[in-house]
Structure formats: structure tokens, C-alpha cells
Design a protein around this motif. Structure first.
Motif, PDB file in Angstrom:
ATOM      1  N   UNK A 126       0.837  -1.275   0.002  1.00 16.63           N
ATOM      2  CA  UNK A 126       0.129  -0.155  -0.015  1.00 16.63           C
ATOM      3  C   UNK A 126       0.923   1.251  -0.146  1.00 16.63           C
ATOM      4  N   UNK A 127       0.240   2.303  -0.533  1.00 20.77           N
ATOM      5  CA  UNK A 127       0.857   3.638  -0.490  1.00 20.77           C
ATOM      6  C   UNK A 127       1.617   4.011   0.647  1.00 20.77           C
ATOM      7  N   UNK A 128       0.994   4.002   1.753  1.00 21.70           N
ATOM      8  CA  UNK A 128       1.460   4.405   2.974  1.00 21.70           C
ATOM      9  C   UNK A 128       1.966   3.615   3.725  1.00 21.70           C
ATOM     10  N   UNK A 129       2.549   2.424   3.227  1.00 24.51           N
ATOM     11  CA  UNK A 129       3.381   1.339   3.937  1.00 24.51           C
ATOM     12  C   UNK A 129       4.476   1.076   3.128  1.00 24.51           C
ATOM     13  N   UNK A 130       4.570   1.299   1.828  1.00 26.39           N
ATOM     14  CA  UNK A 130       5.706   0.990   1.067  1.00 26.39           C
ATOM     15  C   UNK A 130       6.962   1.687   1.493  1.00 26.39           C
ATOM     16  N   UNK A 240      -8.304  -2.492   4.950  1.00 24.35           N
ATOM     17  CA  UNK A 240      -7.455  -3.350   3.856  1.00 24.35           C
ATOM     18  C   UNK A 240      -6.194  -3.420   4.279  1.00 24.35           C
ATOM     19  N   UNK A 241      -5.444  -2.371   4.670  1.00 24.28           N
ATOM     20  CA  UNK A 241      -4.149  -2.444   5.180  1.00 24.28           C
ATOM     21  C   UNK A 241      -3.880  -2.655   6.533  1.00 24.28           C
ATOM     22  N   UNK A 242      -3.130  -3.014   7.032  1.00 22.86           N
ATOM     23  CA  UNK A 242      -2.815  -3.151   8.670  1.00 22.86           C
ATOM     24  C   UNK A 242      -2.835  -1.879   9.293  1.00 22.86           C
ATOM     25  N   UNK A 243      -2.091  -0.916   8.663  1.00 19.72           N
ATOM     26  CA  UNK A 243      -2.129   0.418   9.302  1.00 19.72           C
ATOM     27  C   UNK A 243      -3.538   1.081   9.604  1.00 19.72           C
TER      28      UNK A 243
ATOM     29  N   UNK B  82       2.333   3.860  14.742  1.00 16.17           N
ATOM     30  CA  UNK B  82       2.451   4.843  15.682  1.00 16.17           C
ATOM     31  C   UNK B  82       1.106   5.565  15.836  1.00 16.17           C
ATOM     32  N   UNK B  83       0.614   5.946  17.098  1.00 17.21           N
ATOM     33  CA  UNK B  83      -0.591   6.832  17.214  1.00 17.21           C
ATOM     34  C   UNK B  83      -0.184   8.224  17.420  1.00 17.21           C
ATOM     35  N   UNK B  91       1.759   3.701   9.515  1.00 19.85           N
ATOM     36  CA  UNK B  91       3.050   2.794   9.929  1.00 19.85           C
ATOM     37  C   UNK B  91       4.094   3.872   9.467  1.00 19.85           C
ATOM     38  N   UNK B  92       5.493   3.436   9.998  1.00 19.98           N
ATOM     39  CA  UNK B  92       6.598   4.301  10.013  1.00 19.98           C
ATOM     40  C   UNK B  92       7.622   3.356  10.525  1.00 19.98           C
ATOM     41  N   UNK B  93       8.771   3.980  10.580  1.00 17.24           N
ATOM     42  CA  UNK B  93       9.775   3.324  11.335  1.00 17.24           C
ATOM     43  C   UNK B  93      10.452   4.248  12.346  1.00 17.24           C
ATOM     44  N   UNK B  94      11.298   3.674  13.363  1.00 18.64           N
ATOM     45  CA  UNK B  94      12.073   4.668  14.230  1.00 18.64           C
ATOM     46  C   UNK B  94      13.543   4.698  14.087  1.00 18.64           C
ATOM     47  N   UNK B  95      14.035   5.479  13.783  1.00 20.82           N
ATOM     48  CA  UNK B  95      15.581   5.712  13.827  1.00 20.82           C
ATOM     49  C   UNK B  95      16.078   6.177  15.045  1.00 20.82           C
ATOM     50  N   UNK B  96      17.263   5.972  15.316  1.00 20.66           N
ATOM     51  CA  UNK B  96      18.011   6.798  16.419  1.00 20.66           C
ATOM     52  C   UNK B  96      17.753   5.694  17.673  1.00 20.66           C
TER      53      UNK B  96
END
Lengths: 381, 131
Positions: A126-130, A240-243, B82-83, B91-96
């Protein structure tokens, strides 16, 4: 008007499970169709509605009609992932009850193991997970498992016990793909893929197909095998997407299960045998909770120490499930075929004595679509 | 600025802002709900009157996984949900921070860095004051 008991499965078959070298997905599908028609004592020409969903063929309903030489009145190709086939049964029951069709065929097949060796899917990230490269679909389920462990204290050992139970059932099923012994320690020592999930928390990658034939209840006893009646069904779609999943510890099975059991007029304690789509070990824990077999947060304790293994308090995934029997990418149809076998008393060493009521449950996407069917023998009508 | 513009859809608007170093999410002028991912209509009330606002950037880890990858292919990396303080999740990643020190409840703050394919992406770092 209720669909309870209005339609029945009169034929069921598997084909190409494990490795089906040199065969296409549609060829495996049609082998399963041939088996199900033979099992039902139904001629191909009597089929007047078809339903399928294939991972790579967007028009698989049309391909199926062409392959079978049929000009069906209805061609259903609704795509919700691995849960699709448990939705197809509901649409089939509606068509039959409204007399828009008389004989409905539902089928699936995949050659993903021999063709690619991994999950075959037309889906991209998905766009916001890729940008974050989650493994599809594994990391989505890993996030759900992580959250369940955080929120309820579910343990690594409890996840492992789901896989151990599946293997113990598979050892009773000569058709299961992997039947070697498996211990909790083996699961916990297997390769870490996306924390907390390890290789043995993940379903198999196999080939395989399945098919069922459905007819109106009034006609169902004209066939060679005892009919298996559709007593209830329900769906739930949360994202649809887990996020975008509102709460990673609560799936749409809470809705689909309540709808299905409400239609059937049964409660979880009435169910004799349960078939759940176990793409990953966490699925089984989530679905047992959401379907009401235990309270939210207590799924880990429910499955611990053989709770769902042979001899446990609830027989779950008696064929060995997607974890140890067969998983060609969209497992839903296999929950139905195993439920039929149990309710007909055809399950051999793994037969649950006196099974009259079965629950089959499909999962699609990344915990996104949940569809539940309640099936029963004639005595449950 | 509403979601139904003549020129660009909300996905393109979000991406264009991000490319300029601006992280904004939508806020519904109908019901006041914050919205992410970017949408044409508000999923809470159905209104098409969505504007763009800058979030505080502060959030809390809801769930995390570590994707295990061989060192020669780049090594392990984390993926989190992340909320944000505004009540939306991403969705995201955490750096540092070491991957195994990331856990649900960790307080983080947003910045813009590179995503997996070199594209601008929202990432988070631990809030040092809080941890």
C-alpha cells in the motif's frame, strides 16, 4: 426470511495438494471440480452458477467458465482474499433460495509452490506502507502478534502451541503436507522472520485446490453423500491495510461470527469441530477470541499445552490447517472441505466422534476480511 | 482547501507537501476529526470539507516488528505503527534507537527522511525528554 438450512453442500473434493508438478492453477482447480462433481453425482452440464477467486487472474470466473465449457447464469468472482469462498457459499445459498440457480460450483486452485516457491499475489505494498518495506503479508500479522503480546501478555510459547497442535492433527491426516514431529522448542528455535513471528509460525507454501457443489436443501438428499447444510453465515470487513485496522487485537470475526451463529441459532459451546484460517499462529488465537470460544485476551491460555490439539478441549484445524496440511495462498475453501468431511464422518483417524456442527472461518487480506460459516448435519436442521 | 479540488487528489497533495519538507494531515471541517491516510471524504462523518493541518509530530508506538534480513542485504530494520496525538495511526520506522529497544508505549516524534526507495517519508525518533 432466513437462509438457515436452505442450501447444502452435496459434493466436495481436493486436488493437487502439496506439489502438483507441471500443472497450472486452473488445471488443479478443474481437477478439484471434477472430483467434487463426481462426489456429488452431478453432471457438469447441471452446473448453472459458478464462483471462484484466483490470485493472479483478475477474470478467473470467466476463465473457469471457459475451461469448463459452461455458460453459467451467474459467475461470481468476488475477491476478498482467502475468505472469498466462505462468502461464495452465502451468495450461492441466496441464488438457490431465490431459485435463480439450481446447482452452484465453488472452487479454487493454485500451483504457487511448484511455480514460484513463495506466495503468489497480484498485490503490491500500500502507498502509505511501502516506504517502510513491511514483508507482505507477514509483517502485518507480526504487528498484530506484537500488540496481542503487549496488551494481554500472550506468550511466545502460546503462539508455538498453535503450530504444535496443527502438526499433531496433520500427523493423523495422510493428505497433510508435513507430518514430521514438531515441538514447542522446535518452533521457538526456528528462524526469526519478522518479530515475534518465526518460520514455524507461518503457513506452508504448497500447491492445491478444492471445490464444493451446493444445491437447495430439498434436492440435497438426491445425492450419494449425506448433505452438509449451511446453517448460518456472516462477514466482517474492518480495513484493507494493517495500518488502518482500528484495533489490532479485535478482528472482523467478532461481527462475522455473531452474524453466522445468530442465523444458525447456535452458540460457540454447541460447535463440535472448528476450522480456522491459520495463515499465522496469531490468527487462531485472535479468531478463537473473536468467535467467542474464549474471552478477549484469553486465546493464548486457551491454546496452551494442547488445548486445541487432539485430545484437547476444542478440536481446531483437524486436517493440520494451513500451518501443516496445505496452503496454496487462499486457504478458505479448505476449511469448508474439512468441515464437510468431519460432518460426513469421512475424516479417518482424525474424525471427531459424533460431529454434527462445524464452524468454518476464512480470513482475507491482512486480518481484513473475516467470513464465518456454520455447517451442520441433517440432525441440526 | 477541500478534498474535492479540481487539480489534485489528497494523495498527490500529501506527497507534494512531503517533497517540500512539510508533514501535514487532514482535519475535517465538518466534525473536527483528524484523518490519515489522506482521503476525499471524512471517514467519521462523510463530509468532503477536509483541510490540511500540521500535527504536533508527537506520537506513541502502538506495535512494532523487526524484519530480519541478512547483513549483506542491508541488515535488520524495524516497522512500527504509531498513534499520533491527533488520534490517527500510521505505519513508520523509528530511527536513532536499537531495534529491540522499540516497544509499544515508546514516545516518539516525527521528522522527514528517506523511505525504502529514496522517497521522502515520515519517520520517528525517540523523544529524548520523555525517555
Amino acid at each position: 426470511m432466513s437462509l438457515r438450512g436452505k442450501a447444502a453442500i452435496v459434493g466436495a473434493a481436493l486436488a493437487g495438494c502439496g506439489e502438483a508438478h507441471g500443472k497450472s492453477a486452473m488445471e488443479i482447480t478443474v481437477e478439484a471440480v471434477h472430483g467434487a462433481l463426481t462426489d456429488a453425482g452431478v453432471s457438469l452440464g447441471d452446473v448453472d452458477a459458478i464462483a471462484t477467486c484466483q490470485p493472479l487472474d483478475m477474470l478467473s470466473g470467466l476463465t473457469l467458465a471457459q475451461e469448463l465449457g459452461l455458460n453459467p447464469k451467474f459467475t461470481m468472482n468476488n475477491r476478498m482474499g482467502g475468505s472469498s469462498f466462505l462468502s461464495h457459499t452465502l451468495w450461492a445459498a441466496m441464488l438457490l433460495e431465490l431459485r435463480l440457480a439450481d446447482t452452484v460450483l465453488i472452487c479454487y486452485g493454485s500451483n504457487q509452490r511448484t511455480a514460484s516457491g513463495k506466495l503468489m499475489t497480484a498485490l503490491g505494498l500500500p502507498t502509505y506502507e511501502a516506504p517502510y518495506k513491511p514483508l507482505f503479508p507477514l509483517s502485518s500479522y507480526a504487528l498484530a502478534a506484537d500488540r496481542h503480546m503487549t496488551q494481554f501478555g500472550t506468550t511466545r510459547e502460546q503462539l508455538a502451541d498453535v503450530a504444535v497442535a496443527a502438526r499433531a492433527w496433520a500427523q493423523k491426516n495422510p493428505e497433510a503436507f508435513i507430518r514430521d514431529p514438531l515441538t514447542r522448542e522446535d518452533v521457538i528455535a526456528s528462524r526469526l522472520v519478522s518479530d515475534p513471528l518465526r518460520v514455524r509460525d507461518c503457513c506452508l507454501v504448497t500447491d492445491g485446490g478444492g471445490a464444493i457443489v451446493m444445491r437447495r436443501a430439498e434436492a440435497a438428499k438426491d445425492h450419494p453423500k449425506p448433505p452438509v447444510y449451511l446453517l448460518g453465515g456472516g462477514e466482517g470487513t474492518t480495513h484493507r491495510d494493517i495500518s488502518e485496522m482500528p484495533d489490532l487485537t479485535v478482528t472482523g470475526a467478532a461481527q462475522s461470527g455473531a452474524s453466522a451463529m445468530g442465523m444458525a441459532g447456535v452458540k460457540p459451546a454447541d460447535i463440535d469441530v472448528v476450522q480456522l484460517y491459520d495463515a499465522f499462529t496469531i490468527n487462531v488465537i485472535l479468531f478463537l477470541e473473536d468467535l467467542g470460544f474464549c474471552k478477549k485476551g484469553e486465546g493464548g491460555a486457551f491454546v496452551e499445552n494442547g488445548g486445541i490439539a487432539p485430545g484437547g478441549h476444542l478440536p481446531v484445524n483437524t486436517n493440520g490447517g494451513g500451518l501443516s496440511c496445505v496452503h496454496p495462498g487462499m486457504y478458505g475453501i479448505f476449511t469448508l472441505v474439512e468441515a464437510v468431511r468431519q460432518l460426513r464422518g469421512e475424516a479417518g483417524d482424525r474424525q471427531i466422534a459424533g460431529a454434527e456442527l462445524a464452524l468454518a472461518h476464512g480470513n482475507g487480506g491482512v486480518l481484513s476480511s473475516q467470513v464465518t460459516n456454520i455447517l451442520g448435519t441433517e440432525s441440526t436442521l | 482547501m477541500t478534498g474535492m479540488q479540481k487539480d489534485q487528489g489528497p494523495d498527490a497533495v500529501f506527497a507534494a507537501k512531503l517533497a517540500e519538507g512539510v508533514f501535514e494531515i487532514q482535519k475535517c471541517n465538518g466534525c473536527g476529526a483528524h484523518v490519515f491516510h489522506p482521503r476525499v471524504i471524512c471517514p467519521a462523518c462523510g463530509s468532503a470539507d477536509l483541510g490540511w493541518v500540521a500535527p504536533t509530530g508527537r506520537g506513541t508506538i502502538y506495535a512494532r516488528t523487526i524484519v530480519r534480513r541478512k547483513p549483506e542485504r542491508g541488515g535488520d530494520y524495524n516497522v512500527v505503527l504509531v498513534d499520533l496525538e491527533e488520534g490517527v495511526r500510521m505505519m513508520a520506522r523509528v530511527d536513532g534507537i536499537a531495534h529491540d529497544e522499540i516497544a509499544a508505549g515508546l514516545q516518539v516524534s516525527a521528522s522527514i527522511a528517506e523511505g525504502a526507495n529514496g522517497e521522502p517519508a515520515v519517520v520517528f525518533r525517540p523523544e529524548r525528554g520523555a525517555s
